[in-house]
Motif scaffolding. Structure first.
Motif, mmCIF file in Angstrom:
data_model
loop_
_atom_site.group_PDB
_atom_site.id
_atom_site.type_symbol
_atom_site.label_atom_id
_atom_site.label_comp_id
_atom_site.label_asym_id
_atom_site.label_seq_id
_atom_site.Cartn_x
_atom_site.Cartn_y
_atom_site.Cartn_z
ATOM 1 N N MET A 1 111.559 3.376 -77.207
ATOM 2 C CA MET A 1 111.793 1.977 -76.908
ATOM 3 C C MET A 1 112.187 1.234 -78.185
ATOM 4 N N LEU A 2 113.073 0.308 -78.021
ATOM 5 C CA LEU A 2 113.527 -0.542 -79.111
ATOM 6 C C LEU A 2 112.917 -1.910 -78.886
ATOM 7 N N THR A 3 112.234 -2.445 -79.893
ATOM 8 C CA THR A 3 111.552 -3.727 -79.724
ATOM 9 C C THR A 3 112.288 -4.820 -80.474
ATOM 10 N N MET A 4 112.479 -5.938 -79.797
ATOM 11 C CA MET A 4 113.034 -7.123 -80.441
ATOM 12 C C MET A 4 112.116 -8.297 -80.137
ATOM 13 N N HIS A 5 112.124 -9.273 -80.999
ATOM 14 C CA HIS A 5 111.275 -10.441 -80.802
ATOM 15 C C HIS A 5 112.130 -11.641 -80.437
ATOM 16 N N CYS A 6 111.817 -12.227 -79.307
ATOM 17 C CA CYS A 6 112.531 -13.396 -78.808
ATOM 18 C C CYS A 6 111.642 -14.612 -79.012
ATOM 19 N N ARG A 7 112.209 -15.681 -79.508
ATOM 20 C CA ARG A 7 111.415 -16.898 -79.751
ATOM 21 C C ARG A 7 110.765 -17.437 -78.489
ATOM 22 N N PRO A 15 114.834 0.161 -73.397
ATOM 23 C CA PRO A 15 114.901 1.628 -73.384
ATOM 24 C C PRO A 15 116.100 2.126 -74.205
ATOM 25 N N VAL A 16 115.921 3.243 -74.908
ATOM 26 C CA VAL A 16 117.000 3.757 -75.735
ATOM 27 C C VAL A 16 117.659 5.019 -75.159
ATOM 28 N N ALA A 17 117.136 5.570 -74.086
ATOM 29 C CA ALA A 17 117.690 6.804 -73.517
ATOM 30 C C ALA A 17 119.166 6.649 -73.139
ATOM 31 N N ASP A 18 119.559 5.512 -72.615
ATOM 32 C CA ASP A 18 120.937 5.276 -72.196
ATOM 33 C C ASP A 18 121.725 4.433 -73.193
ATOM 34 N N LEU A 19 121.157 4.200 -74.368
ATOM 35 C CA LEU A 19 121.831 3.430 -75.407
ATOM 36 C C LEU A 19 122.844 4.337 -76.099
ATOM 37 N N TYR A 28 124.245 -9.674 -86.973
ATOM 38 C CA TYR A 28 123.966 -9.415 -85.562
ATOM 39 C C TYR A 28 124.337 -7.972 -85.228
ATOM 40 N N CYS A 29 123.819 -7.482 -84.111
ATOM 41 C CA CYS A 29 124.155 -6.145 -83.624
ATOM 42 C C CYS A 29 124.516 -6.205 -82.154
ATOM 43 N N TRP A 30 125.578 -5.502 -81.811
ATOM 44 C CA TRP A 30 125.905 -5.272 -80.411
ATOM 45 C C TRP A 30 125.272 -3.960 -80.020
ATOM 46 N N LEU A 31 124.521 -3.943 -78.931
ATOM 47 C CA LEU A 31 123.967 -2.727 -78.364
ATOM 48 C C LEU A 31 124.787 -2.401 -77.130
ATOM 49 N N HIS A 32 125.265 -1.167 -77.023
ATOM 50 C CA HIS A 32 126.139 -0.742 -75.927
ATOM 51 C C HIS A 32 125.458 0.369 -75.136
ATOM 52 N N TRP A 33 125.281 0.170 -73.845
ATOM 53 C CA TRP A 33 124.672 1.168 -72.968
ATOM 54 C C TRP A 33 125.742 1.917 -72.194
ATOM 55 N N LYS A 34 125.366 3.086 -71.638
ATOM 56 C CA LYS A 34 126.339 3.932 -70.940
ATOM 57 C C LYS A 34 126.877 3.295 -69.667
ATOM 58 N N ASN A 35 126.160 2.337 -69.068
ATOM 59 C CA ASN A 35 126.643 1.676 -67.856
ATOM 60 C C ASN A 35 127.629 0.538 -68.165
ATOM 61 N N GLY A 36 127.970 0.370 -69.444
ATOM 62 C CA GLY A 36 128.922 -0.663 -69.834
ATOM 63 C C GLY A 36 128.284 -1.971 -70.255
ATOM 64 N N GLN A 37 126.995 -2.104 -70.054
ATOM 65 C CA GLN A 37 126.298 -3.330 -70.435
ATOM 66 C C GLN A 37 126.217 -3.418 -71.961
ATOM 67 N N LEU A 45 121.550 -3.784 -88.504
ATOM 68 C CA LEU A 45 121.281 -2.380 -88.168
ATOM 69 C C LEU A 45 120.071 -1.856 -88.934
ATOM 70 N N LYS A 46 119.886 -2.355 -90.131
ATOM 71 C CA LYS A 46 118.753 -1.923 -90.964
ATOM 72 C C LYS A 46 117.420 -2.205 -90.272
ATOM 73 N N TYR A 47 117.348 -3.254 -89.495
ATOM 74 C CA TYR A 47 116.134 -3.600 -88.753
ATOM 75 C C TYR A 47 115.896 -2.619 -87.603
ATOM 76 N N TYR A 48 116.952 -2.260 -86.885
ATOM 77 C CA TYR A 48 116.811 -1.419 -85.692
ATOM 78 C C TYR A 48 116.742 0.074 -86.000
ATOM 79 N N GLU A 49 117.366 0.513 -87.070
ATOM 80 C CA GLU A 49 117.448 1.946 -87.370
ATOM 81 C C GLU A 49 116.094 2.662 -87.391
ATOM 82 N N PRO A 50 115.050 2.127 -88.025
ATOM 83 C CA PRO A 50 113.763 2.841 -88.038
ATOM 84 C C PRO A 50 113.090 2.922 -86.660
ATOM 85 N N GLN A 51 113.497 2.099 -85.718
ATOM 86 C CA GLN A 51 112.899 2.100 -84.383
ATOM 87 C C GLN A 51 113.521 3.138 -83.454
#
Length: 114
Positions: A1-7, A15-19, A28-37, A45-51
């Motif tokens: 799982m990838l965690t982000m904090h929303c205000r 979930p990262v299985a379909d990422l 900023y980062c664009w996250l692209h899933w296999k369903n096109g979302q 990216l430095k923030y998300y990479e360790p997760q």
């Protein structure tokens, strides 16, 4: 799982299985899933990479992280330069010259295992 904090809502787990891949755009980062979302998140990216699981995700270039399960093929542009990763979705992402060999070996090992 990838965690982000929303205000507004607090922590959100994604979930990262379909990422398929993450791509940097400034801070900023664009996250692209296999369903096109796609989802634009306010971190680098430095923030998300360790997760992300090391066994599935590689960083072929300073501006992207790729899920190796979605790599269709790799293309070397010139012998002394990097190349491109072609994903199943049709997207082509850069591979730096310095990371080409390591990612190629990982991709080849993954293909022979499956």
């Amino acid at each position: 799982m990838l965690t982000m904090h929303c205000r507004k809502t607090g922590p959100i787990s994604l979930p990262v299985a379909d990422l398929m891949f993450l791509q940097a755009t400034g801070n900023y980062c664009w996250l692209h899933w296999k369903n096109g979302q796609r989802l634009l998140l306010p971190r680098t990216l430095k923030y998300y990479e360790p997760q992300l699981p090391d066994a599935l995700f590689v960083r072929p270039h300073h501006n992207c992280i790729v899920n190796i399960r979605y790599i269709e093929r790799m293309e070397r542009i010139y012998p002394d330069k990097g190349g491109l990763i072609h994903l199943r979705s049709g997207v082509a992402l850069p591979i730096s010259r310095r990371r080409w060999l390591a990612i190629r070996q990982l991709y080849t090992r993954l293909k022979t295992d499956h």
